[in-house]
Design a protein around this motif. Structure first.
Motif, mmCIF file in Angstrom:
data_model
loop_
_atom_site.group_PDB
_atom_site.id
_atom_site.type_symbol
_atom_site.label_atom_id
_atom_site.label_comp_id
_atom_site.label_asym_id
_atom_site.label_seq_id
_atom_site.Cartn_x
_atom_site.Cartn_y
_atom_site.Cartn_z
ATOM 1 N N GLU A 10 0.837 -1.200 0.000
ATOM 2 C CA GLU A 10 0.000 0.000 0.000
ATOM 3 C C GLU A 10 0.871 1.250 0.000
ATOM 4 N N ALA A 11 0.363 2.311 -0.615
ATOM 5 C CA ALA A 11 1.085 3.586 -0.654
ATOM 6 C C ALA A 11 0.966 4.292 0.692
ATOM 7 N N MET A 12 1.986 5.094 0.986
ATOM 8 C CA MET A 12 1.940 5.901 2.210
ATOM 9 C C MET A 12 0.825 6.927 2.067
ATOM 10 N N PRO A 13 0.053 7.168 3.132
ATOM 11 C CA PRO A 13 -0.977 8.192 3.035
ATOM 12 C C PRO A 13 -0.345 9.575 2.886
ATOM 13 N N LYS A 14 -1.006 10.442 2.130
ATOM 14 C CA LYS A 14 -0.514 11.796 1.910
ATOM 15 C C LYS A 14 -0.630 12.577 3.217
ATOM 16 N N PRO A 15 0.435 13.304 3.600
ATOM 17 C CA PRO A 15 0.364 14.049 4.864
ATOM 18 C C PRO A 15 -0.631 15.211 4.757
ATOM 19 N N THR A 16 -1.171 15.576 5.887
ATOM 20 C CA THR A 16 -2.078 16.720 5.916
ATOM 21 C C THR A 16 -1.263 18.008 5.855
ATOM 22 N N HIS A 17 -1.933 19.095 5.531
ATOM 23 C CA HIS A 17 -1.265 20.394 5.521
ATOM 24 C C HIS A 17 -0.703 20.717 6.902
ATOM 25 N N GLU A 18 -1.422 20.333 7.943
ATOM 26 C CA GLU A 18 -0.962 20.595 9.309
ATOM 27 C C GLU A 18 0.317 19.824 9.622
ATOM 28 N N GLN A 19 0.396 18.577 9.169
ATOM 29 C CA GLN A 19 1.603 17.775 9.397
ATOM 30 C C GLN A 19 2.805 18.385 8.673
ATOM 31 N N VAL A 20 2.586 18.824 7.431
ATOM 32 C CA VAL A 20 3.674 19.447 6.674
ATOM 33 C C VAL A 20 4.087 20.750 7.343
ATOM 34 N N ALA A 21 3.115 21.569 7.756
ATOM 35 C CA ALA A 21 3.431 22.846 8.416
ATOM 36 C C ALA A 21 4.196 22.615 9.708
ATOM 37 N N ASP A 22 3.791 21.631 10.511
ATOM 38 C CA ASP A 22 4.507 21.327 11.754
ATOM 39 C C ASP A 22 5.938 20.895 11.468
ATOM 40 N N ALA A 23 6.101 20.049 10.460
ATOM 41 C CA ALA A 23 7.445 19.576 10.102
ATOM 42 C C ALA A 23 8.306 20.734 9.603
ATOM 43 N N MET A 24 7.729 21.638 8.824
ATOM 44 C CA MET A 24 8.476 22.798 8.322
ATOM 45 C C MET A 24 8.880 23.723 9.474
ATOM 46 N N ARG A 25 7.961 23.917 10.415
ATOM 47 C CA ARG A 25 8.308 24.756 11.578
ATOM 48 C C ARG A 25 9.470 24.147 12.368
ATOM 49 N N GLY A 26 9.581 22.843 12.332
ATOM 50 C CA GLY A 26 10.675 22.169 13.014
ATOM 51 C C GLY A 26 12.040 22.435 12.396
ATOM 52 N N LEU A 27 12.065 23.057 11.212
ATOM 53 C CA LEU A 27 13.328 23.357 10.532
ATOM 54 C C LEU A 27 13.915 24.699 10.949
ATOM 55 N N GLU A 28 13.192 25.481 11.728
ATOM 56 C CA GLU A 28 13.636 26.840 12.045
ATOM 57 C C GLU A 28 15.037 26.879 12.653
ATOM 58 N N ASN A 29 15.323 26.037 13.617
ATOM 59 C CA ASN A 29 16.634 26.063 14.261
ATOM 60 C C ASN A 29 17.744 25.729 13.265
ATOM 61 N N ASP A 30 17.509 24.724 12.414
ATOM 62 C CA ASP A 30 18.508 24.364 11.398
ATOM 63 C C ASP A 30 18.776 25.537 10.459
ATOM 64 N N ILE A 31 17.718 26.219 10.060
ATOM 65 C CA ILE A 31 17.863 27.359 9.145
ATOM 66 C C ILE A 31 18.642 28.478 9.811
ATOM 67 N N ARG A 32 18.295 28.790 11.046
ATOM 68 C CA ARG A 32 18.983 29.882 11.753
ATOM 69 C C ARG A 32 20.458 29.554 11.997
ATOM 70 N N GLU A 33 20.761 28.301 12.341
ATOM 71 C CA GLU A 33 22.155 27.904 12.546
ATOM 72 C C GLU A 33 22.946 27.988 11.238
ATOM 73 N N LEU A 34 22.342 27.574 10.138
ATOM 74 C CA LEU A 34 23.005 27.672 8.833
ATOM 75 C C LEU A 34 23.268 29.126 8.482
ATOM 76 N N MET A 35 22.278 29.989 8.696
ATOM 77 C CA MET A 35 22.453 31.416 8.406
ATOM 78 C C MET A 35 23.580 32.002 9.256
#
Length: 99
Positions: A10-35
């Motif tokens: 079976e295919a993986m279920p498509k993530p919800t917009h909320e799941q994608v948004a939460d995962a993207m928000r989790g990238l903030e520290n990585d982005i700031r450290e890279l900057m």
């Protein structure tokens, strides 16, 4: 929140917009450290000053061994952080996290 794994074949279920948004928000520290590391690398380069000599299309800079070692570290660190961020971003697109 975890999503159950699909049954075999079976295919993986498509993530919800909320799941994608939460995962993207989790990238903030990585982005700031890279900057921050990129800013440090630029400042280190700026501190070297102008080229020692300029010939046609050749610019020669002079730096100490310590400065060169710092550049090696900074460039490698920025490249590694960017690579990790790319992997985490691609995972976030799918609503998950990586590393």
């Amino acid at each position: 929140m975890t999503t159950p794994s699909p049954a075999k074949g079976e295919a993986m279920p498509k993530p919800t917009h909320e799941q994608v948004a939460d995962a993207m928000r989790g990238l903030e520290n990585d982005i700031r450290e890279l900057m921050l590391m990129a800013d440090i690398a630029v400042n280190a380069w700026d501190n070297i000053g102008p080229p020692k000599t300029v010939n046609d299309n050749c610019f020669q800079y002079q730096c100490t061994r310590l400065e060169r070692d710092c550049f090696d570290f900074l460039i490698s660190n920025v490249a590694e952080r960017a690579s990790v961020l790319r992997v985490r971003f691609e995972a976030a697109i799918d609503g998950g996290t990586s590393l």
